[in-house]
Design a protein around this motif. Structure first.
Motif, PDB file in Angstrom:
ATOM      1  N   GLY A   6       0.840  -1.209   0.000  1.00 39.19           N
ATOM      2  CA  GLY A   6       0.000   0.000   0.000  1.00 39.19           C
ATOM      3  C   GLY A   6       0.870   1.251   0.000  1.00 39.19           C
ATOM      4  O   GLY A   6       0.673   2.175  -0.789  1.00 39.19           O
ATOM      5  N   SER A   7       1.831   1.294   0.875  1.00 35.41           N
ATOM      6  CA  SER A   7       2.762   2.422   0.960  1.00 35.41           C
ATOM      7  C   SER A   7       4.011   1.884   1.644  1.00 35.41           C
ATOM      8  O   SER A   7       3.909   1.318   2.736  1.00 35.41           O
ATOM      9  N   GLY A   8       5.159   2.033   1.006  1.00 31.86           N
ATOM     10  CA  GLY A   8       6.380   1.401   1.501  1.00 31.86           C
ATOM     11  C   GLY A   8       6.578   1.544   3.003  1.00 31.86           C
ATOM     12  O   GLY A   8       6.697   0.559   3.734  1.00 31.86           O
ATOM     13  N   SER A   9       6.588   2.786   3.483  1.00 31.28           N
ATOM     14  CA  SER A   9       6.915   3.021   4.887  1.00 31.28           C
ATOM     15  C   SER A   9       5.858   2.435   5.831  1.00 31.28           C
ATOM     16  O   SER A   9       6.120   2.285   7.027  1.00 31.28           O
ATOM     17  N   ALA A  10       4.673   2.098   5.307  1.00 33.95           N
ATOM     18  CA  ALA A  10       3.611   1.523   6.152  1.00 33.95           C
ATOM     19  C   ALA A  10       4.024   0.182   6.751  1.00 33.95           C
ATOM     20  O   ALA A  10       3.545  -0.206   7.822  1.00 33.95           O
ATOM     21  N   CYS A  11       4.954  -0.509   6.090  1.00 36.43           N
ATOM     22  CA  CYS A  11       5.365  -1.826   6.608  1.00 36.43           C
ATOM     23  C   CYS A  11       6.138  -1.690   7.915  1.00 36.43           C
ATOM     24  O   CYS A  11       6.340  -2.666   8.619  1.00 36.43           O
ATOM     25  N   ARG A  12       6.558  -0.462   8.247  1.00 35.67           N
ATOM     26  CA  ARG A  12       7.276  -0.246   9.508  1.00 35.67           C
ATOM     27  C   ARG A  12       6.338   0.185  10.638  1.00 35.67           C
ATOM     28  O   ARG A  12       6.817   0.567  11.708  1.00 35.67           O
TER      29      ARG A  12
ATOM     30  N   VAL B 120      11.801  -0.447  14.023  1.00 42.08           N
ATOM     31  CA  VAL B 120      11.531  -1.423  12.958  1.00 42.08           C
ATOM     32  C   VAL B 120      12.446  -1.164  11.776  1.00 42.08           C
ATOM     33  O   VAL B 120      12.622  -0.022  11.353  1.00 42.08           O
ATOM     34  N   GLN B 121      13.018  -2.243  11.276  1.00 42.68           N
ATOM     35  CA  GLN B 121      13.897  -2.149  10.108  1.00 42.68           C
ATOM     36  C   GLN B 121      13.236  -2.816   8.909  1.00 42.68           C
ATOM     37  O   GLN B 121      12.636  -3.878   9.021  1.00 42.68           O
ATOM     38  N   TRP B 122      13.375  -2.171   7.773  1.00 43.21           N
ATOM     39  CA  TRP B 122      12.830  -2.736   6.528  1.00 43.21           C
ATOM     40  C   TRP B 122      13.910  -2.638   5.453  1.00 43.21           C
ATOM     41  O   TRP B 122      14.525  -1.588   5.292  1.00 43.21           O
ATOM     42  N   GLY B 123      14.100  -3.716   4.737  1.00 48.00           N
ATOM     43  CA  GLY B 123      15.060  -3.720   3.638  1.00 48.00           C
ATOM     44  C   GLY B 123      16.262  -4.576   3.976  1.00 48.00           C
ATOM     45  O   GLY B 123      16.766  -4.540   5.095  1.00 48.00           O
ATOM     46  N   GLU B 124      16.689  -5.350   2.988  1.00 44.83           N
ATOM     47  CA  GLU B 124      17.812  -6.256   3.203  1.00 44.83           C
ATOM     48  C   GLU B 124      19.074  -5.506   3.565  1.00 44.83           C
ATOM     49  O   GLU B 124      19.458  -4.555   2.881  1.00 44.83           O
ATOM     50  N   HIS B 125      19.695  -5.963   4.642  1.00 40.95           N
ATOM     51  CA  HIS B 125      20.942  -5.348   5.094  1.00 40.95           C
ATOM     52  C   HIS B 125      21.825  -6.472   5.603  1.00 40.95           C
ATOM     53  O   HIS B 125      21.389  -7.265   6.444  1.00 40.95           O
ATOM     54  N   GLN B 126      23.032  -6.507   5.073  1.00 37.03           N
ATOM     55  CA  GLN B 126      23.936  -7.614   5.388  1.00 37.03           C
ATOM     56  C   GLN B 126      24.129  -7.843   6.876  1.00 37.03           C
ATOM     57  O   GLN B 126      24.188  -8.973   7.337  1.00 37.03           O
ATOM     58  N   GLY B 127      24.208  -6.745   7.617  1.00 32.68           N
ATOM     59  CA  GLY B 127      24.491  -6.878   9.044  1.00 32.68           C
ATOM     60  C   GLY B 127      23.278  -7.190   9.900  1.00 32.68           C
ATOM     61  O   GLY B 127      23.389  -7.251  11.126  1.00 32.68           O
ATOM     62  N   THR B 128      22.100  -7.329   9.302  1.00 32.82           N
ATOM     63  CA  THR B 128      20.896  -7.544  10.112  1.00 32.82           C
ATOM     64  C   THR B 128      20.226  -8.867   9.766  1.00 32.82           C
ATOM     65  O   THR B 128      19.604  -9.005   8.708  1.00 32.82           O
ATOM     66  N   THR B 129      20.350  -9.812  10.661  1.00 29.24           N
ATOM     67  CA  THR B 129      19.757 -11.136  10.444  1.00 29.24           C
ATOM     68  C   THR B 129      18.237 -11.015  10.317  1.00 29.24           C
ATOM     69  O   THR B 129      17.606 -10.333  11.117  1.00 29.24           O
TER      70      THR B 129
ATOM     71  N   SER C  76      16.536  -9.526   8.024  1.00 27.28           N
ATOM     72  CA  SER C  76      16.008  -8.341   7.323  1.00 27.28           C
ATOM     73  C   SER C  76      15.567  -8.727   5.915  1.00 27.28           C
ATOM     74  O   SER C  76      16.130  -9.639   5.304  1.00 27.28           O
ATOM     75  N   SER C  77      14.543  -8.022   5.426  1.00 24.28           N
ATOM     76  CA  SER C  77      13.949  -8.388   4.143  1.00 24.28           C
ATOM     77  C   SER C  77      13.449  -7.143   3.417  1.00 24.28           C
ATOM     78  O   SER C  77      13.020  -6.179   4.049  1.00 24.28           O
ATOM     79  N   ASP C  78      13.487  -7.200   2.078  1.00 20.65           N
ATOM     80  CA  ASP C  78      12.893  -6.120   1.280  1.00 20.65           C
ATOM     81  C   ASP C  78      11.367  -6.216   1.292  1.00 20.65           C
ATOM     82  O   ASP C  78      10.686  -5.283   0.907  1.00 20.65           O
ATOM     83  N   LEU C  79      10.850  -7.370   1.727  1.00 21.05           N
ATOM     84  CA  LEU C  79       9.412  -7.616   1.593  1.00 21.05           C
ATOM     85  C   LEU C  79       8.583  -7.140   2.779  1.00 21.05           C
ATOM     86  O   LEU C  79       7.387  -6.917   2.654  1.00 21.05           O
ATOM     87  N   TYR C  80       9.198  -7.021   3.946  1.00 22.68           N
ATOM     88  CA  TYR C  80       8.452  -6.623   5.160  1.00 22.68           C
ATOM     89  C   TYR C  80       9.421  -6.066   6.201  1.00 22.68           C
ATOM     90  O   TYR C  80      10.640  -6.269   6.123  1.00 22.68           O
ATOM     91  N   GLY C  81       8.841  -5.375   7.158  1.00 15.95           N
ATOM     92  CA  GLY C  81       9.648  -4.830   8.252  1.00 15.95           C
ATOM     93  C   GLY C  81       9.814  -5.867   9.350  1.00 15.95           C
ATOM     94  O   GLY C  81       8.972  -6.749   9.519  1.00 15.95           O
ATOM     95  N   ILE C  82      10.913  -5.756  10.080  1.00 14.06           N
ATOM     96  CA  ILE C  82      11.117  -6.638  11.246  1.00 14.06           C
ATOM     97  C   ILE C  82      11.440  -5.775  12.464  1.00 14.06           C
ATOM     98  O   ILE C  82      12.018  -4.700  12.340  1.00 14.06           O
ATOM     99  N   LYS C  83      11.047  -6.262  13.622  1.00 16.33           N
ATOM    100  CA  LYS C  83      11.407  -5.606  14.865  1.00 16.33           C
ATOM    101  C   LYS C  83      12.929  -5.652  14.966  1.00 16.33           C
ATOM    102  O   LYS C  83      13.523  -6.707  14.722  1.00 16.33           O
ATOM    103  N   TYR C  84      13.553  -4.532  15.282  1.00 13.13           N
ATOM    104  CA  TYR C  84      15.006  -4.487  15.330  1.00 13.13           C
ATOM    105  C   TYR C  84      15.529  -5.578  16.261  1.00 13.13           C
ATOM    106  O   TYR C  84      15.160  -5.621  17.433  1.00 13.13           O
ATOM    107  N   PRO C  85      16.381  -6.488  15.737  1.00  9.65           N
ATOM    108  CA  PRO C  85      16.683  -7.692  16.521  1.00  9.65           C
ATOM    109  C   PRO C  85      17.856  -7.572  17.494  1.00  9.65           C
ATOM    110  O   PRO C  85      18.196  -8.547  18.135  1.00  9.65           O
TER     111      PRO C  85
END
Ligand code: PMV
Length: 362
Positions: free
Chosen positions: A164-170, A177-186, A188-197
């Motif tokens: 619906g809106s990119g930032s809405a996933c956070r 909340v982190q959204w988007g693949e990042h090497q240093g974050t286990t 993490s995904s481009d598809l959805y946000g995750i609670k900062y681990p």
């Protein structure tokens, strides 16, 4: 999780009608999302504080259609009144998510939304609005598939909100909340946000965000267009790499509570976001003279008070003033006395870090 894992195989329950309400907050990015690929895949990872006071409450009432047709059927009410101008956006959202929620054409929906913040305050309502609607739809899916786990529910709600809106996933969870693949974050995904681990120092607990409503007018350039212009921005690659690096740096900053480095990263991110707007072709400026005056006031006060006040900006002229709970007694009086006079009719919102969406709050 891959996209295909969000396509349900079979619903085990049948349901005629019902109603569901979710209150979903807005969020403020610390590392900014600016630039995307189809469909709503971010060019770089981002991280945000979930907010508390700025929120959208959405109630979805649904009933099974007598004859299933091949079209979507819904009404939309905003603050109690039909608002047809918003329907095309919801229709596009439904078209995008139908593959993942195949029941959508089987029901008629009445969608009624209210925002906690004033209409046309310049506060983007797409993050809170789209996440609230995604959660309501997920609640219906859970009734059709009662065995759904809580973690799948949350992940899929974020996945749908992103469409619906990119930032809405956070906006589904909190408080970071982190959204988007990042090497240093286990995880993490481009598809959805995750609670900062990772570990977050207690100085970030209850962090404040006082939002100064500098300009309540319509933005001249939508964020959709702004994201698009990053495709041809000559600084784009450097910027995307910078976001990755800033996320890596934040890991230590959050762990040890390094406020000085936090401020440098957050303010640099805000100014870089606006620098990207100024270096796009066509270029544009969303800050107003008062935005810059407020920034200068914040810098001068930080110097004289030795406090940890800082600012961030979203895609507009309003200023988010961030500060730790334990410094509120010196910072908030300064905001009231020196910064609020820059706001249109003194309009400002005292918000703070929040813990995500809640069900059933009217
Ligand atoms: O979700 P969108 O497409 O409205 O983009 C939001 C972009 C910023 O608010 C400027 C940054 C962010 O990460 O929230």
């Amino acid at each position: 999780m891959t996209e295909n894992e969000f396509i349900p195989t079979r619903y085990t329950a049948k349901i005629e009608s019902g109603t569901v309400t979710y209150r979903s907050p807005s969020n403020i990015a610390l590392v900014k999302y600016w630039g995307k690929r189809e469909i709503q895949i971010p060019e770089n990872p981002s991280i945000s504080f979930t907010l508390n006071a700025c929120a959208t409450t959405t109630t979805v009432t649904f009933r099974a259609k007598k004859n299933t047709s091949d079209s979507f059927s819904f009404d939309f009410l905003f603050e109690g009144q039909p608002k047809n101008s918003f329907k095309p956006k919801i229709l596009v959202f439904m078209q995008r998510i139908e593959k993942y929620l195949p029941f959508l054409k089987e029901y008629h929906f009445t969608i009624a939304s209210n925002n906690s913040f004033p209409h046309s305050s310049g506060i983007a309502s797409s993050a809170s609005g789209m996440s609230a609607l995604a959660l309501c739809f997920m609640d219906i899916e859970k009734r059709l598939n009662p065995n759904m786990t809580e973690s799948y529910f949350t992940m899929k709600a974020s996945f749908l909100a992103r469409l619906g809106s990119g930032s809405a996933c956070r906006s589904i969870e909190g408080d970071l909340v982190q959204w988007g693949e990042h090497q240093g974050t286990t995880g993490s995904s481009d598809l959805y946000g995750i609670k900062y681990p990772y570990k977050v120092h207690e100085v970030f607990r209850n962090y404040h965000d006082t939002i100064l409503l500098i300009d309540k007018g319509e933005k001249q350039v939508s964020s959709t267009l702004g994201h698009d212009l990053m495709h041809s921005n000559v600084y784009a690659e450097t910027r995307f790499n910078q976001a990755h690096e800033n996320l890596s740096k934040l890991k230590t900053v959050f762990a040890i509570g390094d406020l000085k480095s936090f401020i440098t990263i957050v303010e640099s991110e805000a100014l870089t976001l606006h620098a990207m707007m100024m270096t796009s072709i066509p270029y544009f400026v969303l800050m107003k003279p008062k935005t810059l005056e407020v920034i200068n006031e914040i810098w001068a006060f930080r110097e004289s008070s030795k406090s940890n006040i800082c600012f961030t900006l979203d895609a507009g002229a309003n200023v988010h003033v961030l500060y730790p709970e334990k410094e509120k007694d010196i910072i908030y009086p300064f905001i009231k006395e020196k910064l609020v006079p820059y706001c249109q009719n003194g309009a400002h919102i005292t918000d703070r870090i929040g813990f995500g969406a809640k069900k059933g709050v009217l």
